[in-house]
Design a protein around this motif. Structure first.
Motif, PDB file in Angstrom:
ATOM      1  N   ILE A 176       0.847  -1.205   0.000  1.00  0.00           N
ATOM      2  CA  ILE A 176       0.000   0.000   0.000  1.00  0.00           C
ATOM      3  C   ILE A 176       0.876   1.247   0.000  1.00  0.00           C
ATOM      4  O   ILE A 176       0.642   2.188  -0.760  1.00  0.00           O
ATOM      5  N   ARG A 214       2.224   1.834  -3.429  1.00  0.00           N
ATOM      6  CA  ARG A 214       1.284   2.423  -4.400  1.00  0.00           C
ATOM      7  C   ARG A 214       1.493   3.924  -4.459  1.00  0.00           C
ATOM      8  O   ARG A 214       1.511   4.530  -5.529  1.00  0.00           O
ATOM      9  N   GLN A 262      -0.071   3.802 -10.475  1.00  0.00           N
ATOM     10  CA  GLN A 262      -0.390   3.339  -9.121  1.00  0.00           C
ATOM     11  C   GLN A 262      -1.294   2.109  -9.188  1.00  0.00           C
ATOM     12  O   GLN A 262      -1.061   1.116  -8.481  1.00  0.00           O
ATOM     13  N   VAL A 263      -2.301   2.154 -10.035  1.00  0.00           N
ATOM     14  CA  VAL A 263      -3.242   1.045 -10.186  1.00  0.00           C
ATOM     15  C   VAL A 263      -2.544  -0.157 -10.828  1.00  0.00           C
ATOM     16  O   VAL A 263      -2.770  -1.306 -10.432  1.00  0.00           O
ATOM     17  N   TYR A 323       0.620  -0.922 -10.488  1.00  0.00           N
ATOM     18  CA  TYR A 323       1.427  -1.507  -9.415  1.00  0.00           C
ATOM     19  C   TYR A 323       0.537  -2.336  -8.473  1.00  0.00           C
ATOM     20  O   TYR A 323       0.893  -3.441  -8.090  1.00  0.00           O
ATOM     21  N   HIS A 324      -0.622  -1.776  -8.142  1.00  0.00           N
ATOM     22  CA  HIS A 324      -1.548  -2.470  -7.246  1.00  0.00           C
ATOM     23  C   HIS A 324      -1.977  -3.817  -7.852  1.00  0.00           C
ATOM     24  O   HIS A 324      -1.974  -4.837  -7.163  1.00  0.00           O
ATOM     25  N   ASN A 331       0.728  -6.416  -7.739  1.00  0.00           N
ATOM     26  CA  ASN A 331       1.086  -6.884  -6.407  1.00  0.00           C
ATOM     27  C   ASN A 331      -0.097  -7.438  -5.621  1.00  0.00           C
ATOM     28  O   ASN A 331       0.054  -7.780  -4.449  1.00  0.00           O
ATOM     29  N   SER A 332      -1.265  -7.492  -6.244  1.00  0.00           N
ATOM     30  CA  SER A 332      -2.423  -8.144  -5.629  1.00  0.00           C
ATOM     31  C   SER A 332      -3.180  -8.871  -6.736  1.00  0.00           C
ATOM     32  O   SER A 332      -2.823  -9.975  -7.081  1.00  0.00           O
ATOM     33  N   GLU A 370      -8.723  -6.671  -7.254  1.00  0.00           N
ATOM     34  CA  GLU A 370      -8.408  -5.734  -6.167  1.00  0.00           C
ATOM     35  C   GLU A 370      -8.123  -4.343  -6.720  1.00  0.00           C
ATOM     36  O   GLU A 370      -8.495  -3.335  -6.109  1.00  0.00           O
ATOM     37  N   ALA A 371      -7.451  -4.262  -7.850  1.00  0.00           N
ATOM     38  CA  ALA A 371      -7.161  -2.969  -8.471  1.00  0.00           C
ATOM     39  C   ALA A 371      -8.457  -2.281  -8.905  1.00  0.00           C
ATOM     40  O   ALA A 371      -8.609  -1.063  -8.742  1.00  0.00           O
ATOM     41  N   TYR A 395     -10.075  -0.870  -5.893  1.00  0.00           N
ATOM     42  CA  TYR A 395      -9.339   0.323  -5.479  1.00  0.00           C
ATOM     43  C   TYR A 395      -9.750   1.526  -6.318  1.00  0.00           C
ATOM     44  O   TYR A 395      -9.968   2.623  -5.788  1.00  0.00           O
TER      45      TYR A 395
END
Length: 166
Positions: free
Chosen positions: A81, A84, A124-125, A127-128, A131-132, A136-137, A140
């Protein structure tokens, strides 16, 4: 003891440890490397030298003159987090260098429609999601749309745009 030291919720040692972890991540992460590649021959130097610090902020993070400042509260969040926000601000740091420090002159009312923010949130999204999960993105992005009071009529378009790199 100064007021600032009283407000600090972490030790200097903790800050250095987190900053070391962040530096290691950006030096090895393909998204961070891709962001820095816009600087052509200086990408490795940039990732090694970009200033990153923690402070007491009224926002989660900000970039000022290419210097990334993270809210000290992010130190207590899970590392992905926190990263991000680092990836988002890394994008702004590169934008500052490429624009020689001048701000984006976007006149769009909605924060999530400003070109510089779209690019930073896309990274940012991305990367999210890396990494998930993509799911999940997407969740978010839905949260971002609510947080930034996106008008209903623009939600679908902005969501698609922010998820473009996923």
């Amino acid at each position: 003891m100064s007021k600032k030291n009283k407000e600090r919720s972490y030790t200097i040692r903790e800050a250095f440890k987190k900053l070391s972890e962040i530096r290691s991540e950006i030096l090895n992460d393909p998204i961070a490397k891709d962001i820095a590649s816009d600087l052509e021959g200086d990408s490795d130097k940039f990732l090694k030298a970009v200033s990153i610090s923690f402070d007491d902020l009224d926002v989660s993070a900000k970039t000022s003159n290419g210097n990334i400042i993270l809210n000290q509260k992010l130190m207590r969040k899970p590392f992905p987090i926190m990263m991000r926000y680092v990836i988002h601000e890394l994008t702004h740091a590169v934008q500052h260098i490429l624009n020689n420090g001048s701000k984006s002159n976007s006149s769009k009312d909605n924060y999530l429609e400003k070109d510089s923010e779209v690019e930073a949130f896309q990274r940012q999204v991305e990367y999210h999601a890396d990494n998930s999960s993509v799911n999940e993105a997407e969740k978010y992005v839905d949260e971002l749309l609510i947080y930034h009071d996106t008008p209903k009529r623009k939600e679908k378009y902005i969501k698609e745009e922010l998820l473009e790199r996923v």
